[in-house]
Design a protein around this motif. Structure first.
Motif, PDB file in Angstrom:
ATOM      1  N   VAL A  66      35.522  -6.981  30.161  1.00 35.36           N
ATOM      2  CA  VAL A  66      34.791  -7.270  31.528  1.00 35.36           C
ATOM      3  C   VAL A  66      35.078  -6.056  32.334  1.00 35.36           C
ATOM      4  N   GLN A  67      36.751  -5.519  32.441  1.00 33.87           N
ATOM      5  CA  GLN A  67      37.004  -4.283  32.918  1.00 33.87           C
ATOM      6  C   GLN A  67      36.209  -3.017  32.385  1.00 33.87           C
ATOM      7  N   ALA A  68      36.197  -3.119  31.243  1.00 34.08           N
ATOM      8  CA  ALA A  68      35.602  -1.809  30.464  1.00 34.08           C
ATOM      9  C   ALA A  68      33.835  -1.680  31.015  1.00 34.08           C
ATOM     10  N   GLU A  69      33.318  -2.796  30.821  1.00 35.37           N
ATOM     11  CA  GLU A  69      31.960  -2.622  31.153  1.00 35.37           C
ATOM     12  C   GLU A  69      31.601  -2.645  32.729  1.00 35.37           C
ATOM     13  N   ALA A  70      32.548  -3.073  33.553  1.00 34.94           N
ATOM     14  CA  ALA A  70      32.447  -2.652  34.667  1.00 34.94           C
ATOM     15  C   ALA A  70      32.719  -1.206  35.295  1.00 34.94           C
ATOM     16  N   ALA A  71      33.669  -0.609  34.522  1.00 32.09           N
ATOM     17  CA  ALA A  71      34.015   0.531  34.921  1.00 32.09           C
ATOM     18  C   ALA A  71      32.650   1.585  34.237  1.00 32.09           C
ATOM     19  N   LEU A  72      32.139   1.297  33.261  1.00 34.76           N
ATOM     20  CA  LEU A  72      31.061   1.944  32.594  1.00 34.76           C
ATOM     21  C   LEU A  72      29.910   1.991  33.449  1.00 34.76           C
ATOM     22  N   THR A  73      29.576   0.696  34.024  1.00 33.00           N
ATOM     23  CA  THR A  73      28.551   0.573  34.908  1.00 33.00           C
ATOM     24  C   THR A  73      28.707   1.466  36.030  1.00 33.00           C
ATOM     25  N   ASP A  74      29.813   1.403  36.720  1.00 29.40           N
ATOM     26  CA  ASP A  74      30.237   2.336  37.987  1.00 29.40           C
ATOM     27  C   ASP A  74      30.141   3.696  37.603  1.00 29.40           C
ATOM     28  N   LEU A  75      30.653   4.223  36.547  1.00 28.76           N
ATOM     29  CA  LEU A  75      30.522   5.598  36.099  1.00 28.76           C
ATOM     30  C   LEU A  75      29.037   6.039  35.863  1.00 28.76           C
ATOM     31  N   ARG A  76      28.158   5.143  35.164  1.00 27.63           N
ATOM     32  CA  ARG A  76      26.994   5.211  35.074  1.00 27.63           C
ATOM     33  C   ARG A  76      25.988   5.440  36.588  1.00 27.63           C
ATOM     34  N   ALA A  77      26.524   4.587  37.198  1.00 30.62           N
ATOM     35  CA  ALA A  77      25.815   4.574  38.637  1.00 30.62           C
ATOM     36  C   ALA A  77      26.316   5.658  39.649  1.00 30.62           C
ATOM     37  N   LYS A  78      27.286   6.114  39.529  1.00 29.67           N
ATOM     38  CA  LYS A  78      27.713   7.014  40.518  1.00 29.67           C
ATOM     39  C   LYS A  78      27.893   8.541  40.141  1.00 29.67           C
ATOM     40  N   TYR A  79      28.487   8.716  38.938  1.00 32.29           N
ATOM     41  CA  TYR A  79      28.983   9.762  38.512  1.00 32.29           C
ATOM     42  C   TYR A  79      28.439  10.565  37.093  1.00 32.29           C
TER      43      TYR A  79
END
Length: 90
Positions: free
Chosen positions: A56-69
């Motif tokens: 869950v943490q891994a997917e949340a981090a990937l989603t955040d990276l994809r959305a913002k950076y």
């Protein structure tokens, strides 16, 4: 990236994009991606080559990276990019 005495040095050889992977997607991988973007370098995170304490943490981090950076890509896409660079196609 190398930070020394308050200055950041760019990698040698005309590098403008870095492929990232690591064992702490929400920590080190995310922080490195942000540092790269702030240094005018493109970051691409190889999702298949990242992990975290739980999925869950891994997917949340990937989603955040994809959305913002940055782009979040597959291992297959990363291999294709590296093959293109080796052939001088990039």
């Amino acid at each position: 990236m190398l930070a020394r005495r308050g200055r950041t040095r760019r990698p040698a050889g005309g590098v403008d994009t870095v492929l990232l992977c690591g064992a702490s997607t929400s920590g080190c991988v995310r922080a490195t991606a942000v540092d790269l973007i702030q240094s005018d370098l493109a970051a691409r995170v190889v999702a298949d080559a990242c992990a975290d304490r739980d999925a869950v943490q891994a997917e949340a981090a990937l989603t955040d990276l994809r959305a913002k950076y940055c782009d979040v890509i597959s291992e297959r896409a990363a291999r294709a990019l590296l093959a293109a660079v080796e052939q001088g196609v990039s």
